[in-house]
Design a protein around this motif. Structure first.
Motif, PDB file in Angstrom:
ATOM      1  N   VAL A  95       0.800  -1.236  -0.468  1.00 36.13           N
ATOM      2  CA  VAL A  95       0.021  -0.103   0.322  1.00 36.13           C
ATOM      3  C   VAL A  95       0.984   1.001   0.205  1.00 36.13           C
ATOM      4  CG1 VAL A  95      -1.732   1.361   1.074  1.00 36.13           C
ATOM      5  CG2 VAL A  95      -2.001  -1.109   1.109  1.00 36.13           C
ATOM      6  N   LEU A  96      -0.232   2.100  -0.604  1.00 38.47           N
ATOM      7  CA  LEU A  96       0.937   3.530  -0.806  1.00 38.47           C
ATOM      8  C   LEU A  96      -0.180   4.274  -0.266  1.00 38.47           C
ATOM      9  CD1 LEU A  96       2.961   5.920  -0.952  1.00 38.47           C
ATOM     10  CD2 LEU A  96       2.466   6.094  -3.805  1.00 38.47           C
ATOM     11  N   VAL A 116       3.192  -0.719   4.632  1.00 38.68           N
ATOM     12  CA  VAL A 116       2.381  -0.177   3.934  1.00 38.68           C
ATOM     13  C   VAL A 116       3.881   0.952   3.717  1.00 38.68           C
ATOM     14  CG1 VAL A 116       1.112   1.396   4.967  1.00 38.68           C
ATOM     15  CG2 VAL A 116       0.671   0.273   5.290  1.00 38.68           C
ATOM     16  N   TYR A 117       4.306   1.830   3.021  1.00 33.22           N
ATOM     17  CA  TYR A 117       4.622   2.964   2.447  1.00 33.22           C
ATOM     18  C   TYR A 117       3.387   4.235   2.778  1.00 33.22           C
ATOM     19  CZ  TYR A 117       8.002  -0.099   0.469  1.00 33.22           C
ATOM     20  OH  TYR A 117       9.251  -1.313   0.550  1.00 33.22           O
ATOM     21  N   SER A 118       4.397   5.540   3.173  1.00 32.53           N
ATOM     22  CA  SER A 118       3.091   6.348   3.561  1.00 32.53           C
ATOM     23  C   SER A 118       4.290   7.465   3.437  1.00 32.53           C
ATOM     24  CB  SER A 118       2.758   6.440   4.925  1.00 32.53           C
ATOM     25  OG  SER A 118       1.895   8.121   5.011  1.00 32.53           O
ATOM     26  N   ILE A 119       3.612   8.775   2.769  1.00 30.40           N
ATOM     27  CA  ILE A 119       4.693   9.874   1.977  1.00 30.40           C
ATOM     28  C   ILE A 119       3.884  11.202   3.062  1.00 30.40           C
ATOM     29  CG2 ILE A 119       5.804   8.985   0.966  1.00 30.40           C
ATOM     30  CD1 ILE A 119       4.260  10.163  -1.422  1.00 30.40           C
ATOM     31  N   GLU A 120       4.480  12.278   3.374  1.00 31.64           N
ATOM     32  CA  GLU A 120       4.166  13.113   3.823  1.00 31.64           C
ATOM     33  C   GLU A 120       4.946  14.207   3.190  1.00 31.64           C
ATOM     34  OE1 GLU A 120       1.694  14.788   5.988  1.00 31.64           O
ATOM     35  OE2 GLU A 120       2.460  16.389   5.437  1.00 31.64           O
ATOM     36  N   LYS A 144       8.526   8.439   4.302  1.00 29.03           N
ATOM     37  CA  LYS A 144       9.279   8.868   3.850  1.00 29.03           C
ATOM     38  C   LYS A 144       8.477  10.808   3.579  1.00 29.03           C
ATOM     39  CE  LYS A 144      11.973   8.398   0.493  1.00 29.03           C
ATOM     40  NZ  LYS A 144      12.707   9.219  -1.092  1.00 29.03           N
ATOM     41  N   HIS A 145       9.168  11.552   3.546  1.00 27.24           N
ATOM     42  CA  HIS A 145       9.081  12.881   3.149  1.00 27.24           C
ATOM     43  C   HIS A 145       9.336  13.234   1.532  1.00 27.24           C
ATOM     44  CE1 HIS A 145      10.359  16.995   3.009  1.00 27.24           C
ATOM     45  NE2 HIS A 145       9.423  17.429   3.402  1.00 27.24           N
ATOM     46  N   ALA A 146       8.161  13.403   0.968  1.00 29.57           N
ATOM     47  CA  ALA A 146       7.865  13.635  -0.253  1.00 29.57           C
ATOM     48  C   ALA A 146       6.651  14.173  -0.833  1.00 29.57           C
ATOM     49  CB  ALA A 146       7.334  11.798  -1.054  1.00 29.57           C
ATOM     50  N   ASP A 147       6.398  14.406  -1.819  1.00 30.97           N
ATOM     51  CA  ASP A 147       5.138  14.987  -2.997  1.00 30.97           C
ATOM     52  C   ASP A 147       4.214  13.779  -3.359  1.00 30.97           C
ATOM     53  OD1 ASP A 147       3.843  16.585  -4.564  1.00 30.97           O
ATOM     54  OD2 ASP A 147       4.829  17.259  -5.511  1.00 30.97           O
ATOM     55  N   GLY A 148       3.306  13.717  -2.878  1.00 37.97           N
ATOM     56  CA  GLY A 148       2.898  12.600  -3.166  1.00 37.97           C
ATOM     57  C   GLY A 148       2.065  12.962  -4.703  1.00 37.97           C
ATOM     58  N   ASN A 149       1.680  13.720  -5.105  1.00 42.82           N
ATOM     59  CA  ASN A 149       1.587  14.033  -6.795  1.00 42.82           C
ATOM     60  C   ASN A 149       2.914  12.881  -7.648  1.00 42.82           C
ATOM     61  OD1 ASN A 149      -0.773  16.147  -6.779  1.00 42.82           O
ATOM     62  ND2 ASN A 149       0.331  17.485  -5.547  1.00 42.82           N
ATOM     63  N   LEU A 150       3.545  13.584  -7.510  1.00 41.74           N
ATOM     64  CA  LEU A 150       4.472  12.058  -7.960  1.00 41.74           C
ATOM     65  C   LEU A 150       4.558  10.962  -7.061  1.00 41.74           C
ATOM     66  CD1 LEU A 150       7.771  14.739  -7.480  1.00 41.74           C
ATOM     67  CD2 LEU A 150       5.794  14.210  -9.233  1.00 41.74           C
ATOM     68  N   GLY A 151       3.656  10.042  -6.042  1.00 40.77           N
ATOM     69  CA  GLY A 151       4.003   8.774  -5.711  1.00 40.77           C
ATOM     70  C   GLY A 151       4.957   8.846  -5.067  1.00 40.77           C
ATOM     71  N   PHE A 158       2.191  -0.306  -6.869  1.00 42.39           N
ATOM     72  CA  PHE A 158       1.622  -0.316  -5.083  1.00 42.39           C
ATOM     73  C   PHE A 158       0.619  -1.433  -5.770  1.00 42.39           C
ATOM     74  CE2 PHE A 158       4.111   2.584  -4.967  1.00 42.39           C
ATOM     75  CZ  PHE A 158       4.847   2.462  -3.648  1.00 42.39           C
ATOM     76  N   ASP A 159       0.041  -2.339  -5.017  1.00 44.59           N
ATOM     77  CA  ASP A 159      -1.693  -3.071  -5.111  1.00 44.59           C
ATOM     78  C   ASP A 159      -2.766  -2.009  -4.759  1.00 44.59           C
ATOM     79  OD1 ASP A 159      -0.293  -5.767  -5.726  1.00 44.59           O
ATOM     80  OD2 ASP A 159       0.535  -5.224  -3.527  1.00 44.59           O
ATOM     81  N   SER A 160      -2.775  -0.998  -3.787  1.00 42.87           N
ATOM     82  CA  SER A 160      -3.544  -0.090  -3.089  1.00 42.87           C
ATOM     83  C   SER A 160      -3.121   0.743  -2.845  1.00 42.87           C
ATOM     84  CB  SER A 160      -3.793  -0.696  -1.878  1.00 42.87           C
ATOM     85  OG  SER A 160      -4.764  -2.194  -1.955  1.00 42.87           O
ATOM     86  N   ILE A 161      -3.701   2.178  -3.397  1.00 41.57           N
ATOM     87  CA  ILE A 161      -2.967   3.244  -2.828  1.00 41.57           C
ATOM     88  C   ILE A 161      -4.188   4.183  -2.669  1.00 41.57           C
ATOM     89  CG2 ILE A 161      -2.405   5.699  -3.991  1.00 41.57           C
ATOM     90  CD1 ILE A 161      -0.866   4.084  -6.723  1.00 41.57           C
ATOM     91  N   ILE A 162      -3.634   5.144  -1.348  1.00 36.49           N
ATOM     92  CA  ILE A 162      -5.077   5.994  -0.535  1.00 36.49           C
ATOM     93  C   ILE A 162      -4.592   6.837  -0.786  1.00 36.49           C
ATOM     94  CG2 ILE A 162      -4.757   4.539   1.630  1.00 36.49           C
ATOM     95  CD1 ILE A 162      -7.005   4.664   1.701  1.00 36.49           C
ATOM     96  N   VAL A 163      -5.301   7.699  -1.151  1.00 37.47           N
ATOM     97  CA  VAL A 163      -5.222   9.623  -0.586  1.00 37.47           C
ATOM     98  C   VAL A 163      -5.889  10.579   0.375  1.00 37.47           C
ATOM     99  CG1 VAL A 163      -4.770  11.449  -2.199  1.00 37.47           C
ATOM    100  CG2 VAL A 163      -4.543   9.403  -3.295  1.00 37.47           C
TER     101      VAL A 163
END
Ligand code: SAH
Length: 223
Positions: A95-96, A116-120, A144-151, A158-163
């Protein structure tokens, strides 16, 4: 799974456990039927993710302010989104999550997903999430510290992405990083938002619209 032996999770006591059980009963009445999702929400100590002054409201079905003008998502909406990703007996797999915020939903996801990978995008908020999550020792969760627009290309597909923030349109990178058969769920829109569920099929993408929702906006870049 959460280990309860750590100092931060000690002394929560029966009170919050009972309050959580009441929250789960409420979610059930509101139409959440996925027992795995309900069990996850019944396990994660939500009060550890909100400011002390708001702890008494942690188990109300409300979005509450965290900091940096952000909010902790409403339990019902979290349950609805994860239930939609799992519908049809599907496993969440890898999951992302976009928008870690205080880390609550990431902790819930870590209960039900393999990885699970989670970015903020806001660094100090991510630091707060790390502190909130430390005591729960979730070995299958990476932040991870990152811009979610870039995934997160380095961990895709990813099998699942939740925004957890509303996007004006479907971010292309997220569609590209969806595995075959994978599902993406996100709040879509600006002033008026709906939950949109996208599935990657053999020939392209299929889309369905769920309920109207209210999320903070998905912003560009990191800070
Ligand atoms: N998942 C959280 C909800 C946080 S609110 C919970 O469990 O309650 C949404 C979060 O999305 C905010 O922290 C916000 O900073 C973050 N966000 C907004 N745009 C983003 C982007 N482009 N990339 C990553 N995070 C983003």
């Amino acid at each position: 799974m959460i280990s309860h032996g750590h100092p931060k999770t000690q002394g929560i006591g029966m009170t919050s456990q009972r309050t959580r059980a009441r929250m789960v009963e409420r979610l059930r009445k509101e139409g959440i039927t996925d027992e795995t999702v309900l069990a996850a929400l019944g396990t994660v100590p939500r009060h550890l993710f909100v400011e002390e002054a708001l702890a008494s409201r942690a188990y109300d079905d409300d979005a509450l302010p965290i900091s940096y003008s952000q909010t902790i998502s409403q339990p019902y909406v979290i349950a609805l989104m994860i239930q939609a990703l799992r519908a049809g007996g599907r496993e969440l797999g890898k999951v992302l999550e976009i928008g870690t915020g205080c880390g609550y939903q990431a902790a819930v996801l870590a209960q039900v997903a393999a990885e699970v990978y989670s970015i903020e995008r806001i660094a100090p908020l991510l630091a707060k999430a790390r502190a909130n999550l430390r005591g729960l020792r979730l070995s299958n969760l990476r932040l991870k510290h990152a811009d979610g627009n870039l995934g997160l290309p380095e961990a895709a597909p990813f099998d699942s992405i939740i925004v957890a923030a509303a996007a004006p349109q479907l971010p292309k990178a997220l569609l590209q990083q969806l595995a075959p058969g994978g599902r993406l769920i996100l709040p879509l829109g600006t002033s008026e938002q709906v939950l949109r569920l996208v599935e990657r099929t053999r020939s392209g993408f299929s889309e369905a619209t769920l309920s109207a929702v209210r999320f903070v906006p998905m912003l560009m870049g990191v800070e």
